[in-house]
Design an enzyme around this catalytic site. Structure first.
Site, PDB file in Angstrom:
ATOM      1  N   CYS A  79      -0.237 -25.483   8.731  1.00  0.00           N
ATOM      2  CA  CYS A  79       0.337 -26.349   7.700  1.00  0.00           C
ATOM      3  C   CYS A  79       1.529 -27.148   8.259  1.00  0.00           C
ATOM      4  O   CYS A  79       1.330 -28.000   9.104  1.00  0.00           O
ATOM      5  CB  CYS A  79       0.702 -25.524   6.466  1.00  0.00           C
ATOM      6  N   HIS A 166      -4.222 -22.652   5.083  1.00  0.00           N
ATOM      7  CA  HIS A 166      -3.570 -21.365   5.368  1.00  0.00           C
ATOM      8  C   HIS A 166      -4.614 -20.284   5.638  1.00  0.00           C
ATOM      9  O   HIS A 166      -5.180 -19.724   4.694  1.00  0.00           O
ATOM     10  CB  HIS A 166      -2.698 -20.944   4.170  1.00  0.00           C
ATOM     11  N   GLU A 168      -4.146 -17.338   6.550  1.00  0.00           N
ATOM     12  CA  GLU A 168      -3.612 -16.001   6.279  1.00  0.00           C
ATOM     13  C   GLU A 168      -3.830 -15.533   4.844  1.00  0.00           C
ATOM     14  O   GLU A 168      -3.719 -14.349   4.560  1.00  0.00           O
ATOM     15  CB  GLU A 168      -2.112 -15.946   6.632  1.00  0.00           C
ATOM     16  N   SER A 220      14.587  11.260   1.427  1.00  0.00           N
ATOM     17  CA  SER A 220      14.659  10.901   0.007  1.00  0.00           C
ATOM     18  C   SER A 220      13.436  11.370  -0.756  1.00  0.00           C
ATOM     19  O   SER A 220      13.388  11.262  -1.970  1.00  0.00           O
ATOM     20  CB  SER A 220      14.751   9.382  -0.112  1.00  0.00           C
ATOM     21  N   GLY A 222      10.694   9.849  -0.208  1.00  0.00           N
ATOM     22  CA  GLY A 222       9.852   8.651  -0.117  1.00  0.00           C
ATOM     23  C   GLY A 222       9.106   8.578   1.209  1.00  0.00           C
ATOM     24  O   GLY A 222       9.312   9.402   2.101  1.00  0.00           O
ATOM     25  N   VAL A 223       8.253   7.567   1.314  1.00  0.00           N
ATOM     26  CA  VAL A 223       7.385   7.440   2.483  1.00  0.00           C
ATOM     27  C   VAL A 223       8.202   7.160   3.754  1.00  0.00           C
ATOM     28  O   VAL A 223       8.007   7.811   4.785  1.00  0.00           O
ATOM     29  CB  VAL A 223       6.392   6.265   2.273  1.00  0.00           C
ATOM     30  N   ASP A 224       9.123   6.200   3.673  1.00  0.00           N
ATOM     31  CA  ASP A 224       9.771   5.717   4.892  1.00  0.00           C
ATOM     32  C   ASP A 224      10.616   6.795   5.570  1.00  0.00           C
ATOM     33  O   ASP A 224      10.487   7.034   6.781  1.00  0.00           O
ATOM     34  CB  ASP A 224      10.654   4.493   4.591  1.00  0.00           C
ATOM     35  N   SER A 225      11.468   7.459   4.794  1.00  0.00           N
ATOM     36  CA  SER A 225      12.331   8.453   5.447  1.00  0.00           C
ATOM     37  C   SER A 225      11.496   9.631   5.946  1.00  0.00           C
ATOM     38  O   SER A 225      11.802  10.219   6.989  1.00  0.00           O
ATOM     39  CB  SER A 225      13.446   8.923   4.503  1.00  0.00           C
ATOM     40  N   SER A 226      10.395   9.964   5.254  1.00  0.00           N
ATOM     41  CA  SER A 226       9.564  11.083   5.677  1.00  0.00           C
ATOM     42  C   SER A 226       8.867  10.776   7.010  1.00  0.00           C
ATOM     43  O   SER A 226       8.828  11.611   7.915  1.00  0.00           O
ATOM     44  CB  SER A 226       8.489  11.399   4.633  1.00  0.00           C
TER      45      SER A 226
END
Ligand code: XMP
Length: 508
Positions: A79, A166, A168, A220, A222-226
């Site tokens: 684009c 685009h 994507e 926490s 949550g996914v990220d810290s685990s």
């Protein structure tokens, strides 16, 4: 990292989507602001110029020195990126007669061109542009058209391509094929960037980086810290000290359940019940931002105290992910802002430790896939996002232990109901709000005057925008019944049907 694609961001809303599509091909890529072109060393296999809300015809349009790129690595403009290439090679860019936005079909395709291999005439593409490449200069050859516009071109002598549409977005039916053609066939990427390889190379890097040092990390649930914790744990084992703080604002039984599953994963984790400290700090506070600040402050105090009780800690581990660190391009000028991570704002500064963030190159879905490779429980990986201040911003007005307990019961019935009905995974985030009002009801022969709760469930991709979930009426009726019958003190349930924007997901 063995090989990568660089995406130069000109401020398009789709830039992150380009990155995700490239990574879906198991090819690593990075997003950089257009104003900071990184060194094109041996690891860089190709470069993509993103779209932009700007026009190449406007003064001070975002620009890049193409001479320093062309010929060194294959280049694909999308684009605005394509218009910039055409403009700089002498092409004529004019406002489209009709602002072309939405679906179009490819009317001609040069299937012999490497970029358009296996792309069919009639294939739907997604256009979103106010400008059009009217005339291509001699050096550029048009390799695809729609009825009203040039859709793709290539440079006759240099490894340079451009797409007016685009590839994507999913509305471009064969967009993935076009991106694969560029990344795999033209740039020659090996497609070997998989979760297994990521885990292996990250664990090696962490071993080298951390050596025998001690690391502290706040979990926490949550996914990220685990996932961050499991990666660091694989590298340094017991030298990783995890702290899981109960702020008294978690879901029902969450603290005990999550602590147990962390212990089951072999993590060296300490659970700290600090509920009373949080309730004390929140006493009488009603303003949402004041509540957030108080919760954040107490968390840092508790965490800091626990961390300093461990000998010789040098590093603070964090589950920061890629969208938190991508420098976002401001289209109103060359200024660049960096998003702050609102979960842990202020923690690294206070702790005076070096920070280790093993997930800071990954998108959320990639974090989940890495988590799966690491053998983390689906119950943790598939969990809805939950705000750091927890139920503290879902109890409107001031917070008391009694209100927390009521909301925990309501939330538990709602979330359990979603799980049991098989609806949980169709919802991006769900929860209940305790409203600061009472309403009249009748139970048996008695008039009641009790609390109102609101249920909220949304679909979303990243939380930036969201739509309310059209949950089945039968389900809502059952949940409402269960809540009113089982939770003492609640006599009315309402369902939030606002989308974001203009509403937000949380009520505070
Ligand atoms: P909003 O309410 O802004 O929420 O539409 C978007 C997403 O962010 C979460 N959220 C927070 N997360 N600290 C957090 O860690 C906060 O203060 C906070 N406020 C909102 C919200 O749950 C949703 O996923």
């Amino acid at each position: 990292m063995a090989e990568k694609i660089i995406i130069l961001d000109f401020g398009s809303q789709y830039t992150q989507l380009i990155a995700r599509r490239v990574r879906e091909l198991n090819v690593y890529c990075e997003i950089h602001p257009f104003s900071k072109v990184p060194e094109l060393d041996q690891t860089v296999k190709g470069l993509i110029l993103s779209g932009s809300p700007c026009s190449v015809r406007q003064d001070d349009n975002p620009d890049v020195d193409l001479d320093s790129i062309i010929g060194k690595v294959p280049l694909l403009g999308i684009c605005y990126g394509a218009q910039l290439i055409a403009h700089k090679t002498g092409g004529e860019i004019l406002p489209s007669e009709i602002r072309e936005y939405g679906r179009a079909k490819l009317a001609t395709v040069d299937m012999h061109n490497e970029l358009m291999k296996e792309v069919n005439i009639g294939s739907q593409v997604w256009m979103s542009h106010g400008d059009t490449i009217l005339e291509t200069p001699e050096e550029l050859e048009v390799i695809a058209k729609t009825d009203s516009a040039n859709a793709a071109f290539r440079h006759r002598t240099q490894p340079v391509w451009g797409l007016q549409f685009h590839p994507e977005v999913t509305h471009s039916e064969q967009g993935k094929i076009v991106l694969r053609n560029f990344v795999v066939h033209i740039c020659g990427c090996n497609q070997d960037w998989t979760p297994d390889v990521f885990v292996e190379s990250t664990v090696d890097q962490l071993k080298a980086q951390l050596g025998d040092d001690q690391v502290v990390l706040g979990l926490s649930g949550g996914v990220d810290s685990s996932v961050a914790a499991m990666l660091i744990h694989q590298a340094i084992g017991k030298n990783l000290h995890c702290i899981f703080v109960d702020n008294g604002l978690l879901r029902k039984n969450e603290f005990q359940n999550v602590l147990k599953s962390y212990q089951g994963m072999g993590l060296n984790v300490k659970g700290v019940d600090a509920s009373s400290e949080f309730y004390e700090a929140l006493k009488g506070l009603t303003d949402p931002e004041a509540k957030r600040k108080a919760i954040g402050r107490v968390f840092i105090e508790v965490f800091d105290k626990e961390a300093h009780a461990i000998q010789n800690v040098k590093w603070l581990g964090q589950g920061t992910i890629y969208p938190d660190v991508i420098e976002s391009v401001s289209v109103n000028g060359p200024s660049v802002t960096i998003k702050s991570h609102h979960n842990v704002g202020g923690l690294p500064e206070k702790m005076k430790m070096k920070v280790v963030e093993p997930l800071n190159t990954l998108f959320k879905d990639e974090v989940r896939r890495v988590g799966k490779t690491l053998g983390i429980d689906d119950a943790i990986l598939g969990r809805h996002p939950f705000p750091g201040p927890g139920l503290g911003i879902r109890i409107l007005g001031d917070i008391t232990a009694e209100k927390v307990q009521i909301l925990q019961e309501v939330d538990h019935i709602f979330i359990n109901g979603l799980k049991q009905s098989g609806l949980y995974d169709d919802v991006w985030q769900a929860g209940a709000m305790l409203l600061p009002i009472q309403s009249v009801g009748v139970m048996g022969d008695e008039r009641t005057y009790e609390r109102v709760v609101a249920l909220r469930a949304v679909t979303s991709v990243d939380g930036m925008t969201a739509d309310w979930c059209h949950l089945p009426y039968e389900f809502l009726a059952q949940v409402s019944n269960d809540i009113i019958n089982r939770v003492k003190g609640v006599n009315r349930v309402v369902y939030d049907i606002s989308s974001k924007p203009p509403a937000t997901i949380e009520w505070e």
